[in-house]
Motif scaffolding. Structure first.
Motif, mmCIF file in Angstrom:
data_model
loop_
_atom_site.group_PDB
_atom_site.id
_atom_site.type_symbol
_atom_site.label_atom_id
_atom_site.label_comp_id
_atom_site.label_asym_id
_atom_site.label_seq_id
_atom_site.Cartn_x
_atom_site.Cartn_y
_atom_site.Cartn_z
ATOM 1 N N SER A 1 -8.622 7.889 -11.343
ATOM 2 C CA SER A 1 -7.548 8.818 -11.691
ATOM 3 C C SER A 1 -6.601 9.108 -10.529
ATOM 4 O O SER A 1 -5.531 9.690 -10.725
ATOM 5 C CB SER A 1 -8.148 10.147 -12.183
ATOM 6 O OG SER A 1 -8.976 10.708 -11.168
ATOM 7 N N LYS A 2 -6.999 8.690 -9.321
ATOM 8 C CA LYS A 2 -6.163 8.946 -8.145
ATOM 9 C C LYS A 2 -5.369 7.689 -7.784
ATOM 10 O O LYS A 2 -5.955 6.637 -7.530
ATOM 11 C CB LYS A 2 -7.006 9.386 -6.950
ATOM 12 C CG LYS A 2 -6.180 9.648 -5.691
ATOM 13 C CD LYS A 2 -7.053 9.950 -4.475
ATOM 14 C CE LYS A 2 -7.707 11.298 -4.573
ATOM 15 N NZ LYS A 2 -8.311 11.709 -3.266
ATOM 16 N N PRO A 3 -4.055 7.768 -7.721
ATOM 17 C CA PRO A 3 -3.259 6.598 -7.334
ATOM 18 C C PRO A 3 -3.543 6.187 -5.889
ATOM 19 O O PRO A 3 -3.796 7.037 -5.034
ATOM 20 C CB PRO A 3 -1.814 7.082 -7.478
ATOM 21 C CG PRO A 3 -1.883 8.300 -8.340
ATOM 22 C CD PRO A 3 -3.211 8.925 -8.069
ATOM 23 N N VAL A 4 -3.505 4.891 -5.643
ATOM 24 C CA VAL A 4 -3.607 4.348 -4.290
ATOM 25 C C VAL A 4 -2.244 3.771 -3.937
ATOM 26 O O VAL A 4 -1.748 2.873 -4.615
ATOM 27 C CB VAL A 4 -4.681 3.256 -4.178
ATOM 28 C CG1 VAL A 4 -4.662 2.629 -2.783
ATOM 29 C CG2 VAL A 4 -6.056 3.833 -4.475
ATOM 30 N N LYS A 5 -1.639 4.311 -2.888
ATOM 31 C CA LYS A 5 -0.308 3.880 -2.477
ATOM 32 C C LYS A 5 -0.404 3.103 -1.172
ATOM 33 O O LYS A 5 -0.897 3.618 -0.165
ATOM 34 C CB LYS A 5 0.621 5.080 -2.305
ATOM 35 C CG LYS A 5 2.070 4.715 -2.020
ATOM 36 C CD LYS A 5 2.962 5.936 -2.025
ATOM 37 C CE LYS A 5 4.422 5.566 -1.779
ATOM 38 N NZ LYS A 5 5.307 6.750 -1.800
ATOM 39 N N VAL A 6 0.050 1.857 -1.181
ATOM 40 C CA VAL A 6 0.010 1.005 0.005
ATOM 41 C C VAL A 6 1.337 1.117 0.740
ATOM 42 O O VAL A 6 2.408 0.903 0.162
ATOM 43 C CB VAL A 6 -0.257 -0.468 -0.383
ATOM 44 C CG1 VAL A 6 -0.311 -1.342 0.866
ATOM 45 C CG2 VAL A 6 -1.567 -0.581 -1.162
ATOM 46 N N LEU A 7 1.261 1.470 2.031
ATOM 47 C CA LEU A 7 2.456 1.636 2.856
ATOM 48 C C LEU A 7 2.580 0.454 3.809
ATOM 49 O O LEU A 7 1.645 0.144 4.544
ATOM 50 C CB LEU A 7 2.367 2.937 3.654
ATOM 51 C CG LEU A 7 2.207 4.212 2.816
ATOM 52 C CD1 LEU A 7 1.968 5.399 3.725
ATOM 53 C CD2 LEU A 7 3.437 4.429 1.945
ATOM 54 N N ASP A 8 3.729 -0.181 3.803
ATOM 55 C CA ASP A 8 3.945 -1.396 4.594
ATOM 56 C C ASP A 8 4.699 -1.066 5.885
ATOM 57 O O ASP A 8 5.903 -0.843 5.880
ATOM 58 C CB ASP A 8 4.731 -2.411 3.756
ATOM 59 C CG ASP A 8 4.734 -3.802 4.368
ATOM 60 O OD1 ASP A 8 4.159 -3.977 5.466
ATOM 61 O OD2 ASP A 8 5.301 -4.717 3.738
ATOM 62 N N SER A 9 3.980 -1.020 7.000
ATOM 63 C CA SER A 9 4.627 -0.801 8.292
ATOM 64 C C SER A 9 5.457 -2.011 8.669
ATOM 65 O O SER A 9 5.150 -3.143 8.272
ATOM 66 C CB SER A 9 3.577 -0.543 9.381
ATOM 67 O OG SER A 9 3.014 0.749 9.239
ATOM 68 N N ASN A 10 6.498 -1.784 9.461
ATOM 69 C CA ASN A 10 7.348 -2.890 9.897
ATOM 70 C C ASN A 10 7.998 -2.510 11.218
ATOM 71 O O ASN A 10 7.638 -1.502 11.828
ATOM 72 C CB ASN A 10 8.400 -3.217 8.822
ATOM 73 C CG ASN A 10 9.211 -1.999 8.419
ATOM 74 O OD1 ASN A 10 9.875 -1.381 9.251
ATOM 75 N ND2 ASN A 10 9.148 -1.634 7.138
ATOM 76 N N VAL A 11 8.943 -3.316 11.676
ATOM 77 C CA VAL A 11 9.554 -3.057 12.976
ATOM 78 C C VAL A 11 10.386 -1.783 12.975
ATOM 79 O O VAL A 11 10.683 -1.234 14.041
ATOM 80 C CB VAL A 11 10.436 -4.248 13.418
ATOM 81 C CG1 VAL A 11 9.592 -5.482 13.633
ATOM 82 C CG2 VAL A 11 11.534 -4.536 12.397
ATOM 83 N N GLU A 12 10.773 -1.294 11.797
ATOM 84 C CA GLU A 12 11.623 -0.110 11.728
ATOM 85 C C GLU A 12 10.852 1.172 11.497
ATOM 86 O O GLU A 12 11.338 2.262 11.807
ATOM 87 C CB GLU A 12 12.663 -0.294 10.618
ATOM 88 C CG GLU A 12 13.636 -1.439 10.893
ATOM 89 C CD GLU A 12 14.667 -1.587 9.791
ATOM 90 O OE1 GLU A 12 14.510 -0.937 8.736
ATOM 91 O OE2 GLU A 12 15.629 -2.347 9.980
#
Length: 204
Positions: free
Chosen positions: A153-164
């Motif tokens: 029931s809990k969303p999993v949000k993937v965060l994509d780090s980058n050079v900015e």
């Protein structure tokens, strides 16, 4: 998922600092100042202990100081600077919070962008191609390999780090930690919880 199973790194041109560090290491080895395992031990210490201590201090302060937490979520680079934390790879730092409503996990899909000032050196598995690809496609399965189960029931949000932008996570405060001091709280925070692959256990 074991760190010892992952050795690949996305190719990139070494920075001037990396070139100088490699040259210095080579010279010190040649002169016999550094023996085989010494460099690996130093890297391990900065990866798992000294580096993540900075992030742990910021997280603990956010747990006990709502105003600091607000500033951290609004502008993490400025907020951690209040604690004397700054440096290369931390110029565009973004903090997000894991809550009862959402679980974040961090990756760099292109290479291994990572918030060094708050988390130290990136672990081997973070730089490995399978982690970078799989955590985007099947985050719950990857988290389970780290021993982390997130409710359906809990969303999993993937965060994509980058050079900015480089992300780090404020993990949920452990249950049972209400009476602990800020210093004691910081000792509970782990690198992996600030990447989002693990959660912090309740305090006995």
């Amino acid at each position: 998922m074991s760190e010892h199973d992952h050795h690949h790194h996305h190719p990139h041109s070494p920075t001037e600092g990396e070139v100088r560090a490699r040259a210095l290491e080579s010279l010190l080895r040649e002169k016999g100042v550094l023996q085989g395992p010494v460099i690996d031990e130093i890297i391990d210490t900065y990866t798992n202990d000294i580096g993540p201590m900075n992030g742990a201090r910021a997280v603990a302060k956010a747990w006990v100081d709502p105003e600091f937490k607000k500033r951290l979520l609004e502008n993490a680079t400025k907020a951690v600077a209040e604690l004397g934390i700054s440096g290369m790879e931390g110029e565009n730092l973004v903090a997000v919070e894991n809550t009862e409503d959402v679980h974040h996990v961090i990756v760099c899909t292109l290479c291994s962008c990572y918030p060094w000032p708050v988390l130290g050196l990136p672990p081997r598995w973070y730089k490995d191609a399978p982690y970078r690809a799989r955590v985007v496609r099947e985050p719950r399965k990857v988290l389970a390999e780290f021993g982390t189960t997130v409710a359906d029931s809990k969303p999993v949000k993937v965060l994509d780090s980058n050079v900015e932008v480089r992300y780090f996570i404020i993990p949920q405060r452990p249950q049972g930690s209400e009476s602990l001091s800020e210093e004691a709280l910081a000792k509970l925070v782990t690198r992996d919880s600030m990447v989002g692959v693990t959660v912090l256990p309740a305090v006995a």
